[in-house]
Design an enzyme around this catalytic site. Sequence first.
Site, PDB file in Angstrom:
ATOM      1  N   ARG A 101       0.985  -1.368  -0.096  1.00 44.45           N
ATOM      2  CA  ARG A 101      -0.018   0.754  -0.055  1.00 44.45           C
ATOM      3  C   ARG A 101       0.449   1.266   0.444  1.00 44.45           C
ATOM      4  NH1 ARG A 101      -5.469   0.941   3.964  1.00 44.45           N
ATOM      5  NH2 ARG A 101      -6.170  -0.528   2.128  1.00 44.45           N
ATOM      6  N   HIS A 128      -7.796   0.413  -6.538  1.00 46.50           N
ATOM      7  CA  HIS A 128      -7.907  -0.170  -4.713  1.00 46.50           C
ATOM      8  C   HIS A 128      -8.390  -1.349  -5.388  1.00 46.50           C
ATOM      9  CE1 HIS A 128      -7.409  -1.490  -0.639  1.00 46.50           C
ATOM     10  NE2 HIS A 128      -8.764  -0.591  -0.169  1.00 46.50           N
ATOM     11  N   GLN A 131      -9.727  -4.382  -2.753  1.00 51.04           N
ATOM     12  CA  GLN A 131     -11.134  -4.134  -2.167  1.00 51.04           C
ATOM     13  C   GLN A 131     -12.240  -3.724  -3.462  1.00 51.04           C
ATOM     14  OE1 GLN A 131     -12.281  -2.142   0.572  1.00 51.04           O
ATOM     15  NE2 GLN A 131     -14.273  -2.985  -0.057  1.00 51.04           N
ATOM     16  N   ASP A 224     -18.062   6.491  -1.128  1.00 53.24           N
ATOM     17  CA  ASP A 224     -16.213   6.031  -0.698  1.00 53.24           C
ATOM     18  C   ASP A 224     -15.934   8.080   0.333  1.00 53.24           C
ATOM     19  OD1 ASP A 224     -13.947   4.938   0.387  1.00 53.24           O
ATOM     20  OD2 ASP A 224     -13.206   5.880  -1.034  1.00 53.24           O
ATOM     21  N   CYS A 264     -16.316   1.039   1.025  1.00 53.91           N
ATOM     22  CA  CYS A 264     -15.036   0.962   1.357  1.00 53.91           C
ATOM     23  C   CYS A 264     -14.412   0.550   2.867  1.00 53.91           C
ATOM     24  CB  CYS A 264     -13.733   0.421   0.289  1.00 53.91           C
ATOM     25  SG  CYS A 264     -13.582   2.128   1.215  1.00 53.91           S
ATOM     26  N   ARG A 292     -12.754  -9.348   1.819  1.00 51.25           N
ATOM     27  CA  ARG A 292     -11.564  -8.598   1.731  1.00 51.25           C
ATOM     28  C   ARG A 292      -9.903  -9.337   1.584  1.00 51.25           C
ATOM     29  NH1 ARG A 292      -9.731  -4.069   1.826  1.00 51.25           N
ATOM     30  NH2 ARG A 292      -8.042  -4.765   1.724  1.00 51.25           N
TER      31      ARG A 292
HETATM   32  N1  NVA Z   1     -10.437   6.528  -1.040  1.00 54.00           N
HETATM   33  C1  NVA Z   1     -10.055   5.990   0.011  1.00 54.00           C
HETATM   34  C2  NVA Z   1     -10.464   4.199   0.233  1.00 54.00           C
HETATM   35  C3  NVA Z   1     -10.026   3.740   2.032  1.00 54.00           C
HETATM   36  C4  NVA Z   1      -9.982   2.602   1.908  1.00 54.00           C
HETATM   37  C5  NVA Z   1      -8.675   6.827   0.503  1.00 54.00           C
HETATM   38  O1  NVA Z   1      -8.061   6.363  -0.390  1.00 54.00           O
HETATM   39  O2  NVA Z   1      -8.262   7.458   1.887  1.00 54.00           O
END
Ligand code: NVA
Length: 309
Positions: A101, A128, A131, A224, A264, A292
């Site tokens: 990540r 992502h 997800q 989101d 998510c 997940r």
């Molecule tokens: N768009 C959000 C997703 C979190 C899982 C972020 O990047 O923070």
Amino acid sequence: MTRHFLADDDLSPAEQAEVLALAAELKRAPYDAKPLAGPRTVATIYDKPTLRTQASFAAGIAELGGHPMLVEGSLAGIGVRESVADVARVLGRQASMIVWRTFAQSDLEAMAEHSGVPVVNALTDDFHPCQLLADLQTVREHKGATAGLTVAFVGDGACNMGNSWLVAGATAGMHVRVSSPDGHAPAAEMVDRAAAIGVGTGGSAALVADPREAVAGADVVVTDTWVSMGKETEAEARVAAFAGYQVTTDLMALAAPDAIVMHCLPAYRGKEIAADVIDGPQSVVWDEAENRRHAQKAILAWLTARADG
Ligand code: NVA
């Protein structure tokens, strides 16, 4: 040629379906498949905050018979103390796969180029995809299939989740509508990329600025956070910009009567989603969170089978 999972469309439509079928099988019998027996080590690195991702990868890798190795990103100093390429060369000698990540998609691509082992995107600024595997598994569970369904993503369409819904949704044959205020829509090339995939799958991709129009008749409504990780300094301006894009019971009344609501997480009740929606009967967010683990196990097992090929 080592396969990686850096963006949603690294899997063809047929491959995505195969991984989702495997995810369902692994959910039915979580402790039967041990493709990482040895145990093989999977390196996991988190340069941004994490709860679901770290927990689900650690649990999932263990269930596959492997060992989840946590590489502390701040100690490793990836790209600062050593180049991404050198870190990749070192980790590729210790681990059978790398889960990362981080911020820049280009750094993830550099890791994949030099590691010699499969690399999995555990969230970047752009995508992502893990997800989305979990989300598509969840849609399959609640709707029986994905092809032909309409999904409305309401909110920050320019973030990783907006992009991933476009690309993965089109790969799954869904009609993806993204509804965002001015300045927060996905890039035109992302919409084009999804639309091009849709030509082959029967899916489609469209920007629909008015959230009421986007949600009308939708089978799946997604949102989101308005303030993705790394955007914290813009929080105040974003909350103002996104007013009118909250998923409320009024907005949900326009969707199909049996529509499901997805997020998510982490969620901010009263911002992108009303508490009575996320905590209400149409919400499937806890299924997404559980899936997940199953979906990530599936992509890890699938990549391992190809690497062993
Ligand atoms: N768009 C959000 C997703 C979190 C899982 C972020 O990047 O923070």
